[in-house]
Design an enzyme around this catalytic site. Structure first.
Site, PDB file in Angstrom:
ATOM      1  N   VAL A  30       0.863  -1.181   0.000  1.00 24.80           N
ATOM      2  CA  VAL A  30       0.000   0.000   0.000  1.00 24.80           C
ATOM      3  C   VAL A  30       0.899   1.230   0.000  1.00 24.80           C
ATOM      4  CG1 VAL A  30      -1.825   1.268   1.182  1.00 24.80           C
ATOM      5  CG2 VAL A  30      -1.805  -1.231   1.266  1.00 24.80           C
ATOM      6  N   ASP A 141     -10.468 -11.101   8.705  1.00 23.38           N
ATOM      7  CA  ASP A 141      -9.050 -10.876   9.021  1.00 23.38           C
ATOM      8  C   ASP A 141      -8.871  -9.720   9.999  1.00 23.38           C
ATOM      9  OD1 ASP A 141      -6.358 -11.493   8.886  1.00 23.38           O
ATOM     10  OD2 ASP A 141      -5.986 -10.207   7.156  1.00 23.38           O
TER      11      ASP A 141
END
Length: 547
Positions: A30, A141
């Site tokens: 990212v 998650d």
């Protein structure tokens, strides 16, 4: 001197210039990127290698994110796959540390109040995802590094790389994803994941944060031995979240939120309804949801619910009585709504299902708020989310919810998962408890008890002692209370006058004594004593008035 990273300054999508690396995992990176088209705008750009089936997974994540519209979830503004086989998700840039960063910065010790505050926000996000239409979204998650915290301690949930839409009837997931230390057992086993999987991961993360960074799978001590100031409510809730079998866990985000509601101010829990009146009376009574119904039809559940409401009124404890919208209408007529309901009056269940409507004055009778359904019947489709919105809209220290015999309705089951007390009315007619429907419901109540719920049986009507023992032995447990018999002629006479017979002192005193074993379970001694201190009229009082 370090060499300049190869990606730095790269232009992707013809407009997004990569400036710095925000984070990376095994499958993606990212970046912080500046927008060369919208000057001054910065974005978070997630890069994923798309090869073969990875391209399908990337597009599924992108399409899922594009549908979301929650302020605490990432807002997707663009996505594309380049000729080189890399996929890019362009999302709003969120400044601030991750929860993991904050945890490490504070030597792995965060204030319990902050952890609870974060948990409540995550539960709201999970409720949004798990009730998403047309299909629920399972995040799968949750971990501290996927939770971002801004300067106001507001939560943002990031990285939907392993999220999936729930498919009813599917026995297993296509991918076994999750993070070791936080993932639920079904993720390791490759079984179907659902909303309860996310709740397990929440329990894992709470254990991790409250134990100084220990993972739940390697725990050597229960939480209370790791930190002795953890509230019991929080510890027991985490215990239920971390059950190996999904059916033994807390079932929904709203159930968890209701379990924990005593640990946070009411303002954090309420669905904002600015037009609602403030509570009439502040009480030291802990908020309670009490679900009331009958083991079979016609056993007096509504009469008992009204009785409890009026006893609470006499004790000056604000309460609300809700009629389950999917049952046969009864409450409005019993209370002579045409005469006593405020004008104009809109039925709360109708308002909940029509957000464009304007909610009018609540129907308040002393310390009781009545929430009946339309005597013509509820016309909408009542869903689980509607029940919880109504529950919060009618925020009172005690809410009584009359479900009649609709124990199998999904919204009723959801309420039972969240209830503090469940009352089941039974009567002594032979054979009724042995009906197939009764046996099935008794099994259902037993499953609630196994999950820590308090289920109380209340008998309606008195039996001779030699018969009563045989009848009690046919029940799962002895009735906690027995409702007294009141002459039918007196009940009918009161109804024709438009009166509530439970408000007549001579009957209310008898009903209070009968229900005192249950009231002792939910009210502090001081409150019960207030009722006992009220002067009781003797049978000669009416003659004294005449004299």
């Amino acid at each position: 001197m370090k060499s300049r990273p190869q990606w730095k300054g790269s232009l992707v999508g013809g407009r997004y210039e990569l400036v710095s690396l925000l984070g990376q995992g095994g499958m993606s990176q990212v970046y912080l990127a500046k927008d060369n088209k919208l000057k001054g705008k910065r974005w978070a750009v997630k890069e994923v290698a798309c090869v073969g089936t990875d391209e399908t997974a990337f597009l599924e994540e992108a399409e899922m994110l594009a549908k979301l519209g929650h302020a605490q979830l990432p807002q997707l503004v663009d996505y594309f796959i380049t000729a080189g086989g890399n996929g890019y998700l362009v999302m709003d840039y969120i400044e601030g540390p991750t929860l993991q960063d904050l945890f490490e910065k504070n030597q792995r010790e965060l204030p319990i109040k902050l952890i609870i505050h974060i948990a409540f926000q995550l539960l709201d996000i999970f409720h949004y995802l798990h009730t998403f239409q047309p299909r629920p979204i399972i995040y799968r998650d949750l971990k501290p590094s996927n939770v971002m915290i801004n300067q106001h301690n507001q939560v943002r949930l990031i990285d939907f790389g392993v999220a999936r839409q729930f498919k009813q009837g599917q026995t297993s997931d296509t991918m076994q994803m999750g993070t070791i230390g936080f993932a639920a057992p079904e993720q390791y086993l490759g079984l179907q994941t659902d909303a309860r999987t996310d709740l397990y991961t929440l329990g894992s993360m709470l254990y991790y944060l409250l134990s100084g960074g220990h993972y739940v799978y390697s725990k050597a001590k229960p939480l209370e031995l790791r930190q002795d100031d953890i509230p019991e409510t929080l510890r027991t809730t985490i215990h239920f979240l971390l059950q190996d079998q999904p059916q033994n866990r807390c079932q929904t985000a709203m159930e968890v939120k209701l379990r924990l509601r005593s640990l946070t101010p009411d303002a954090d829990l309420l669905i904002t309804e600015s037009h609602l009146e403030a509570p009439l009376h502040q009480s030291n009574t802990t908020d309670k949801l009490i679900v009331i119904g009958g083991l079979f039809a016609g056993v007096g559940a509504t009469f008992t619910a009204i009785t409890l409401a009026r006893i609470l009124h006499a004790l000056q404890i604000p309460n609300a009585l809700v009629e389950q919208p999917t049952i046969e209408p009864d409450l409005y007529m019993l209370l002579y709504g045409d005469r006593h309901a405020p004008s104009p009056y809109m039925f709360p269940s109708d308002h909940i299902c029509d957000p464009t409507s304007t909610f009018t004055t609540p129907w308040i009778n002393g310390f009781t708020t009545w929430a009946p359904i339309n005597p013509d019947g509820f016309q909408g489709t009542w869903q689980v989310s509607h029940a919880f919105k109504l529950l919060h809209m009618l925020k009172k220290p005690i809410i009584l919810w009359d479900v009649s015999t609709q124990w199998e309705h999904p919204a009723v089951q959801e309420l039972c998962y969240s209830a503090d007390e469940i009352i089941v009315l039974v009567d002594s007619l032979p054979g009724k408890c042995d009906r197939p429907s009764s046996r099935k419901r008794i099994e259902q109540f037993a499953s609630y008890q196994q999950r820590g719920k308090k289920v109380h049986y209340i008998a309606n009507g008195v039996l001779p002692p030699h018969v009563r023992m045989d009848w009690q032995n046919s029940l799962p447990s002895n009735p906690l209370c027995t409702m007294p018999l009141i002459a039918r002629s007196e009940v009918i006479q009161a109804m024709w006058k438009g009166d509530c017979i439970q408000d007549q002192p001579q009957h209310l005193n008898i009903l209070f004594d009968a229900l005192k074993p249950f009231l002792s379970e939910i009210l502090p001694y001081e409150s019960l004593n207030q009722f006992a201190l009220q002067p009781r009229k003797s049978i000669f009082s009416r003659f004294n008035k005449r004299g």
